[in-house]
Design a protein around this motif. Structure first.
Motif, PDB file in Angstrom:
ATOM      1  N   SER A  16      17.679   4.610  -6.581  1.00 34.87           N
ATOM      2  CA  SER A  16      17.255   5.582  -7.516  1.00 34.87           C
ATOM      3  C   SER A  16      17.695   6.858  -7.212  1.00 34.87           C
ATOM      4  O   SER A  16      17.605   7.807  -8.208  1.00 34.87           O
ATOM      5  CB  SER A  16      15.603   5.940  -7.036  1.00 34.87           C
ATOM      6  N   THR A  39       0.421  -6.702   2.530  1.00 32.77           N
ATOM      7  CA  THR A  39       0.146  -5.784   3.263  1.00 32.77           C
ATOM      8  C   THR A  39      -0.218  -5.882   4.768  1.00 32.77           C
ATOM      9  O   THR A  39      -0.481  -6.944   4.969  1.00 32.77           O
ATOM     10  CB  THR A  39      -1.175  -4.690   2.516  1.00 32.77           C
ATOM     11  N   THR A  60       0.953  -1.256   0.010  1.00 37.83           N
ATOM     12  CA  THR A  60      -0.189   0.035  -0.023  1.00 37.83           C
ATOM     13  C   THR A  60       0.888   1.168   0.001  1.00 37.83           C
ATOM     14  O   THR A  60       0.276   2.317  -0.096  1.00 37.83           O
ATOM     15  CB  THR A  60      -1.067   0.148   1.263  1.00 37.83           C
TER      16      THR A  60
HETATM   17  N1  LIG Z   1      16.575   2.416  -3.163  1.00 35.74           N
HETATM   18  C1  LIG Z   1      15.728   3.607  -3.449  1.00 35.74           C
HETATM   19  O1  LIG Z   1      16.149   4.087  -4.383  1.00 35.74           O
HETATM   20  C2  LIG Z   1      14.577   3.829  -2.631  1.00 35.74           C
HETATM   21  C3  LIG Z   1      13.733   4.871  -3.324  1.00 35.74           C
HETATM   22  C4  LIG Z   1      12.479   4.977  -2.643  1.00 35.74           C
HETATM   23  C5  LIG Z   1      12.154   4.427  -1.713  1.00 35.74           C
HETATM   24  N2  LIG Z   1      13.123   3.489  -1.042  1.00 35.74           N
HETATM   25  C6  LIG Z   1      13.024   2.934   0.438  1.00 35.74           C
HETATM   26  O2  LIG Z   1      11.599   1.943   0.221  1.00 35.74           O
HETATM   27  C7  LIG Z   1      10.779   2.025   1.339  1.00 35.74           C
HETATM   28  C8  LIG Z   1       9.562   2.380   0.786  1.00 35.74           C
HETATM   29  O3  LIG Z   1       9.478   3.573   0.734  1.00 35.74           O
HETATM   30  P1  LIG Z   1       8.063   4.450   0.237  1.00 35.74           P
HETATM   31  O4  LIG Z   1       8.371   5.750  -0.196  1.00 35.74           O
HETATM   32  O5  LIG Z   1       7.278   3.512  -0.543  1.00 35.74           O
HETATM   33  O6  LIG Z   1       7.175   4.346   1.669  1.00 35.74           O
HETATM   34  P2  LIG Z   1       5.965   4.407   2.331  1.00 35.74           P
HETATM   35  O7  LIG Z   1       4.830   4.984   1.293  1.00 35.74           O
HETATM   36  O8  LIG Z   1       6.003   4.693   3.636  1.00 35.74           O
HETATM   37  O9  LIG Z   1       5.457   2.763   2.218  1.00 35.74           O
HETATM   38  C9  LIG Z   1       6.186   1.641   2.928  1.00 35.74           C
HETATM   39  C10 LIG Z   1       5.107   0.396   3.356  1.00 35.74           C
HETATM   40  O10 LIG Z   1       6.098  -0.561   3.898  1.00 35.74           O
HETATM   41  C11 LIG Z   1       4.859  -1.132   4.673  1.00 35.74           C
HETATM   42  N3  LIG Z   1       5.344  -1.299   6.011  1.00 35.74           N
HETATM   43  C12 LIG Z   1       5.763  -0.141   6.770  1.00 35.74           C
HETATM   44  N4  LIG Z   1       6.213  -0.474   7.966  1.00 35.74           N
HETATM   45  C13 LIG Z   1       6.404  -1.788   8.033  1.00 35.74           C
HETATM   46  C14 LIG Z   1       7.060  -2.741   8.713  1.00 35.74           C
HETATM   47  N5  LIG Z   1       7.178  -2.442  10.063  1.00 35.74           N
HETATM   48  N6  LIG Z   1       7.160  -4.086   8.261  1.00 35.74           N
HETATM   49  C15 LIG Z   1       6.685  -4.423   6.982  1.00 35.74           C
HETATM   50  N7  LIG Z   1       6.213  -3.599   6.375  1.00 35.74           N
HETATM   51  C16 LIG Z   1       6.019  -2.211   6.796  1.00 35.74           C
HETATM   52  C17 LIG Z   1       3.456  -0.297   4.822  1.00 35.74           C
HETATM   53  O11 LIG Z   1       2.884  -1.043   3.682  1.00 35.74           O
HETATM   54  P3  LIG Z   1       1.796  -2.254   4.064  1.00 35.74           P
HETATM   55  O12 LIG Z   1       1.041  -1.671   5.132  1.00 35.74           O
HETATM   56  O13 LIG Z   1       0.911  -2.358   2.800  1.00 35.74           O
HETATM   57  O14 LIG Z   1       2.345  -3.435   4.474  1.00 35.74           O
HETATM   58  C18 LIG Z   1       3.965   1.192   4.299  1.00 35.74           C
HETATM   59  O15 LIG Z   1       2.962   1.419   3.543  1.00 35.74           O
HETATM   60  C19 LIG Z   1      11.498   2.904   2.283  1.00 35.74           C
HETATM   61  O16 LIG Z   1      12.426   2.144   3.098  1.00 35.74           O
HETATM   62  C20 LIG Z   1      12.420   3.951   1.382  1.00 35.74           C
HETATM   63  O17 LIG Z   1      13.193   4.416   2.034  1.00 35.74           O
HETATM   64  C21 LIG Z   1      14.304   3.321  -1.455  1.00 35.74           C
END
Ligand SMILES: NC(=O)c1ccc[n+]([C@@H]2O[C@H](COP(=O)([O-])OP(=O)(O)OC[C@H]3O[C@@H](n4cnc5c(N)ncnc54)[C@H](OP(=O)(O)O)[C@@H]3O)[C@@H](O)[C@H]2O)c1
Length: 330
Positions: free
Chosen positions: A272, A181, A159
């Motif tokens: 990214s 999720t 999500t």
């Molecule tokens: N490598 C890169 O270049 C790059 C780029 C962008 C983002 N990222 C990383 O990717 C991740 C997600 O970013 P985002 O912008 O999508 O964040 P986001 O919108 O906050 O989404 C993260 C999702 O992870 C799930 N989540 C949250 N806490 C959790 C936990 N304790 N255990 C398991 N699942 C959990 C939740 O989804 P559900 O409730 O549906 O499970 C939440 O909505 C972050 O760690 C961010 O730093 C990395």
């Protein structure tokens, strides 16, 4: 340049506390680079960290956070003419130079992506860094031979920003998407984006001693990391691939080498932030065309600059459902 003063959301850190909110800034306070009139930005998990005193992301204070921005180029810059719709994300933006949560920004010309024809600036920011990361993940799976006919593909953190856009992109390309999720009420949302089925994230959250499990998924887009990533690796089909981009579930990886050496599973790292500009522009062309997720309207929720304080707190608490897009230009 004619930019006397403009609205900006700024964060000032003082030890363990932070003072953040709307203020006025002048162009003199912006760093060097091509001047952009910012129309849209978006909120990423990293922005929550950059605007928090303990987030260890911001390298300057005061900072205008916002790792994503889209708008119009004010003057000619590099290979782009004044008036070109442009976007920029990653590099140092919103981390060690002011970012997208302001009506104007300056960005080095060599970091700019002209927004592809037919992609509205708002849609580009619904996608933003999170969706760009999802697109890089999907393309990495493709490059490693994961095709829709091989079986279901898992998306974790489904999500969230990376997850929601990955679900939409994979569905658009014809994959059977399984969405994991922690939000029980989000099932309809995820199926509306194209998920074929939804599982509870708890299924992947418990540490287990078994090094391998029955093979289920042809591939996975994982932005959770930690035990979740270790567990899903045990269930990837022979020769399958996992694109790993995030750590919302922890930055450890308690795995064995067995998925890699007995099942030839590929763990693909996705970044990214430092993606070279030519690759960045090419990925955005795909985002504007065949990888563009359906349901960008459902994924994006518009907010104003003065709602950022609340939303930056919410994203760190895992409350994101889709993407908050910031309507910067009034
Ligand atoms: N490598 C890169 O270049 C790059 C780029 C962008 C983002 N990222 C990383 O990717 C991740 C997600 O970013 P985002 O912008 O999508 O964040 P986001 O919108 O906050 O989404 C993260 C999702 O992870 C799930 N989540 C949250 N806490 C959790 C936990 N304790 N255990 C398991 N699942 C959990 C939740 O989804 P559900 O409730 O549906 O499970 C939440 O909505 C972050 O760690 C961010 O730093 C990395």
């Amino acid at each position: 340049m004619g930019v006397e003063s403009f609205r900006a959301f700024r964060a000032v850190t003082d030890g363990e506390s932070i003072d953040r909110g709307l203020t006025k800034m002048t162009a003199d306070e912006l760093p060097d680079g091509a001047l952009i009139e910012v129309h849209w930005s978006s909120v990423n998990y990293k922005d929550g960290l950059a605007a928090s005193p303990t987030g260890k992301v911001a390298r300057i204070s005061p900072i205008v956070p916002g790792i994503d921005l889209a708008g119009v180029l004010v003057d000619d810059a590099g290979d782009l003419a004044a008036g070109t719709p442009v976007l920029a994300h990653g590099y140092d933006i919103g981390v060690s130079r002011h970012g997208g949560f302001a009506e104007y920004a300056r960005v080095p010309a060599e970091w700019l992506v002209p927004i592809p024809d037919g992609l509205p600036a708002r849609d580009a920011m619904v996608v933003g860094t999170a969706g760009f990361t999802a697109a890089m993940s999907v393309i990495a799976l493709e490059d490693h031979g994961v095709t829709p006919d091989l079986g279901p593909v898992l998306v974790t953190g489904a999500t969230g920003g990376v997850g929601s856009t990955a679900v939409g992109m994979l569905a658009r390309l014809g994959y059977e998407v399984v969405a994991s999720t922690g939000k029980p009420a989000a099932g309809d949302y995820l199926t509306s984006l194209g998920a074929a089925s939804v599982i509870d994230r708890a299924e992947l959250a418990q540490e287990s001693k078994r090094p391998l499990e029955s093979m289920v998924w042809a591939g996975a887009v994982d932005c959770v990391g930690g035990v979740t990533l270790a567990n899903l690796l045990k269930k990837i089909q022979y020769g399958g691939s996992v694109a790993a981009s995030g750590l919302t579930g922890g930055n450890g990886l308690p795995t064995t080498v067995l998925p890699f050496i007995l099942r030839a599973v590929n763990l693909l790292g996705i970044d990214s932030v430092m993606t070279p500009i030519d690759r960045r522009r090419a990925v955005w062309q795909r985002i504007a065309t065949d990888v563009r997720p359906d349901g960008l309207d459902r994924i994006g929720h518009d907010i104003a600059l003065d709602e950022l304080d609340r939303v930056l707190t919410a994203i760190l608490q895992g409350e994101a459902q889709g993407r908050w897009v910031v309507k910067v230009k009034r």
